[in-house]
Structures are given as C-alpha cells and as structure tokens.
Motif scaffolding. Structure first.
Motif, PDB file in Angstrom:
ATOM      1  N   GLN A 145      12.157  62.918  50.177  1.00 23.89           N
ATOM      2  CA  GLN A 145      12.417  61.559  49.696  1.00 23.89           C
ATOM      3  C   GLN A 145      11.192  60.674  49.876  1.00 23.89           C
ATOM      4  O   GLN A 145      10.851  59.871  49.001  1.00 23.89           O
ATOM      5  CB  GLN A 145      13.617  60.968  50.435  1.00 23.89           C
ATOM      6  N   PHE A 146      10.509  60.842  51.004  1.00 29.14           N
ATOM      7  CA  PHE A 146       9.287  60.072  51.258  1.00 29.14           C
ATOM      8  C   PHE A 146       8.224  60.387  50.206  1.00 29.14           C
ATOM      9  O   PHE A 146       7.596  59.485  49.634  1.00 29.14           O
ATOM     10  CB  PHE A 146       8.745  60.370  52.656  1.00 29.14           C
ATOM     11  N   ASN A 147       8.005  61.669  49.942  1.00 30.96           N
ATOM     12  CA  ASN A 147       6.988  62.067  48.964  1.00 30.96           C
ATOM     13  C   ASN A 147       7.319  61.534  47.569  1.00 30.96           C
ATOM     14  O   ASN A 147       6.436  61.112  46.818  1.00 30.96           O
ATOM     15  CB  ASN A 147       6.863  63.595  48.919  1.00 30.96           C
ATOM     16  N   GLU A 148       8.606  61.547  47.235  1.00 29.05           N
ATOM     17  CA  GLU A 148       9.043  61.027  45.936  1.00 29.05           C
ATOM     18  C   GLU A 148       8.769  59.519  45.830  1.00 29.05           C
ATOM     19  O   GLU A 148       8.259  59.034  44.818  1.00 29.05           O
ATOM     20  CB  GLU A 148      10.529  61.320  45.755  1.00 29.05           C
ATOM     21  N   GLN A 149       9.110  58.787  46.898  1.00 25.79           N
ATOM     22  CA  GLN A 149       8.915  57.338  46.891  1.00 25.79           C
ATOM     23  C   GLN A 149       7.432  56.969  46.951  1.00 25.79           C
ATOM     24  O   GLN A 149       7.011  55.955  46.373  1.00 25.79           O
ATOM     25  CB  GLN A 149       9.671  56.710  48.064  1.00 25.79           C
ATOM     26  N   LEU A 150       6.639  57.784  47.637  1.00 28.77           N
ATOM     27  CA  LEU A 150       5.200  57.527  47.737  1.00 28.77           C
ATOM     28  C   LEU A 150       4.519  57.609  46.374  1.00 28.77           C
ATOM     29  O   LEU A 150       3.502  56.956  46.139  1.00 28.77           O
ATOM     30  CB  LEU A 150       4.562  58.520  48.716  1.00 28.77           C
ATOM     31  N   ASN A 151       5.086  58.399  45.475  1.00 34.25           N
ATOM     32  CA  ASN A 151       4.520  58.560  44.136  1.00 34.25           C
ATOM     33  C   ASN A 151       5.186  57.625  43.121  1.00 34.25           C
ATOM     34  O   ASN A 151       4.940  57.734  41.914  1.00 34.25           O
ATOM     35  CB  ASN A 151       4.665  60.011  43.671  1.00 34.25           C
ATOM     36  N   SER A 152       6.000  56.713  43.615  1.00 36.21           N
ATOM     37  CA  SER A 152       6.695  55.777  42.731  1.00 36.21           C
ATOM     38  C   SER A 152       5.861  54.509  42.539  1.00 36.21           C
ATOM     39  O   SER A 152       5.035  54.141  43.374  1.00 36.21           O
ATOM     40  CB  SER A 152       8.059  55.416  43.331  1.00 36.21           C
ATOM     41  N   ALA A 153       6.129  53.812  41.435  1.00 34.97           N
ATOM     42  CA  ALA A 153       5.458  52.527  41.198  1.00 34.97           C
ATOM     43  C   ALA A 153       5.914  51.467  42.203  1.00 34.97           C
ATOM     44  O   ALA A 153       5.211  50.470  42.426  1.00 34.97           O
ATOM     45  CB  ALA A 153       5.752  52.059  39.772  1.00 34.97           C
ATOM     46  N   ASP A 154       7.062  51.690  42.817  1.00 32.24           N
ATOM     47  CA  ASP A 154       7.607  50.736  43.790  1.00 32.24           C
ATOM     48  C   ASP A 154       7.338  51.180  45.236  1.00 32.24           C
ATOM     49  O   ASP A 154       8.046  50.770  46.159  1.00 32.24           O
ATOM     50  CB  ASP A 154       9.133  50.597  43.598  1.00 32.24           C
ATOM     51  N   LYS A 155       6.304  52.028  45.387  1.00 35.06           N
ATOM     52  CA  LYS A 155       6.065  52.598  46.714  1.00 35.06           C
ATOM     53  C   LYS A 155       5.847  51.539  47.792  1.00 35.06           C
ATOM     54  O   LYS A 155       6.232  51.716  48.954  1.00 35.06           O
ATOM     55  CB  LYS A 155       4.881  53.557  46.682  1.00 35.06           C
TER      56      LYS A 155
END
Length: 270
Positions: free
Chosen positions: A212-222
């Motif tokens: 989940q962290f890796n997914e969010q880190l690559n998000s525009a809303d990181k």
C-alpha cells in the motif's frame, strides 16, 4: 451537797447536747464524699443502610452503603467518574484516507467549534461532580480534569495540522514527525517509509502495508498520503501516548467497592 449534785447533772446535760450537735456534720460529709458523678456515656452511631444500584460490563449490582457516610448523589457521581467517564471523552474525526483529509480541511472551523463545545461540556461535567469526600476520589477527579485538558490540546493541534503542519513546530511533542512534516519532500517521504515499515511489523499482513505504501508513493497524491500517515499514525499516536491518563485499574475497582458495606451482583456469563 445538794448544790454539788445539781452542778454535776448540769455538766452531764451540756456534754450530751454538744455531742448530739456535732453528729450531723460528720454524716453530711460522708454523704457528699460518696456521691461521685456518673461518667459520660459514649454514643455509637449505628450504620444507616441504604441501597445503590449500578451496572458494570457483565453485572447488575446492588450496593449497600451507610448513608451516614455518603449520600446517594455522591455515590452516583463517583460511579460516573469511575465507570462512565472511563473512555475517550472527546469525539473528533478520524482521518484515514483522502476523503477524510479533504473533509477535515474544508470543515476545519466547524470541527474545531464542535471540539470546543464538547470540551466545555465535559469540563463542566467533571468539575461539577460531587464525589465522596475521600482524598483518593478527589485526586481522581483532579487527574481526570487534567487528562481532559491535555487530550483537548492534542486533538486541537492535530485538527489544525492537517491544514497547517507548521503548528506542530510550536511544541516539543514528537519532534521527528513534526520536523518531517515541515521539511523537504525527500525527508518527509523517508520518515513516512520508516513509519510504514514499523506499522507493518505490528500488522497481521505486513506485506499489505508495504504494498500500500509503494502504491501511494507512486500516486499524484503522495504528499497528502504522507501527511495522513505522519499525522494520524505518527504524531497522533505519539502525542496520545504522552497524555497523562488516569490509571483505571484494579485499585480503582477496589476503592469503589470499599464504599459499600456489601455488594450483591447478578452477572451474565462472559
């Protein structure tokens, strides 16, 4: 000769009269000395037994108490302090995702106003309790108020921090999270990663937390994801642990039970 006999008789009569006059004085003194005052009788106040009904998690209880010592109102308020006020006193939004974050940012003033109102009501509730006049319970009342004040200050800062993290720099609580939230993105993301790794170790599915962290880190809303975690699970949990909370332990249970002559309980099976 006749004169001598009369003289003897006269002297005998006077002697007997003198002895008879002195006798009442001796008898009167004996009477006074024998009349000792009675000792004061010590009166013992007998218990005036009354009943106070109260509930606990699994039991309905009937407590018999001495109303010479406490009033029913004092027991009711002590019960509130012991049992009813044992949980979290302030109700504030829990921010766990982007939707929660946007809502608390958009409604910050309303959330803070509700917090102030809630705090005022809980403060009055604690301060107005008429607990039994025993040092232990008076101290618990004082500490409960102090706990409420500390919780209020923490919740207020946390609500504002979601919109303005710089407020965290104004106190020394949990400096690693405060600094990370007010530094470069690189430093903030580094602290965020440490937090997520720590969280994964205490989770039943640690890999899910990392994914989940890796997914969010690559998000525009990181950046917002980092702010949520670092405030809610980082600074928030750290600050919450520093609030001086009342120890609601076995001693408190025993102190409450000690207010009663006896307690009859009907309990459900756990």
């Amino acid at each position: 000769m006749r004169i001598a006999i009369i003289s003897i008789l006269l002297l005998s009569f006077l002697s007997c009269k003198k002895e008879n006059q002195s006798t009442p004085s001796i008898t009167s003194m004996d009477t006074i000395q024998g009349s000792a005052p009675k000792a004061d009788t010590v009166t013992t106040i007998q218990p005036k037994q009354e009943i106070f009904n109260f509930g606990t998690e699994l039991c309905d209880n009937k407590g018999y108490f001495d109303s010479n010592k406490y009033s029913k109102k004092e027991l009711e308020d002590t019960y509130k302090l012991w049992f009813e006020l044992s949980g979290s006193l302030l109700d504030t939004p829990f921010v766990n995702n982007l939707k929660d974050l946007h809502e608390i940012r958009n409604n910050k003033d309303q959330v803070l106003a509700k917090l102030d109102k809630d705090f005022g009501e809980k403060k009055a509730q604690i301060m107005n309790l008429k607990v039994v006049n025993i040092p232990y319970w008076k101290d618990i009342q004082k500490k409960s108020y102090e706990e409420l004040v500390q919780s209020y200050e923490m919740e207020k800062i946390q609500i504002i921090a979601y919109s303005d993290p710089s407020i965290l720099l104004k106190n020394n609580t949990c400096p690693n999270f405060s600094k990370a939230l007010n530094s470069t993105d690189e430093q903030m993301f580094s602290e965020w990663k440490k937090l997520r790794e720590s969280m994964s170790k205490n989770n039943s599915d640690p890999q899910r937390i990392i994914n989940q962290f890796n997914e969010q880190l690559n998000s525009a809303d990181k950046r917002d994801y980092a702010i949520i975690d670092l405030i809610t699970f980082g600074w928030g949990n750290c600050a919450n642990n520093k609030v001086h909370r009342v120890s609601r332990d076995e001693k408190m249970n025993n102190e409450f039970n000690a207010l009663f002559i006896k307690i009859d309980s009907e309990c459900d099976e756990p």
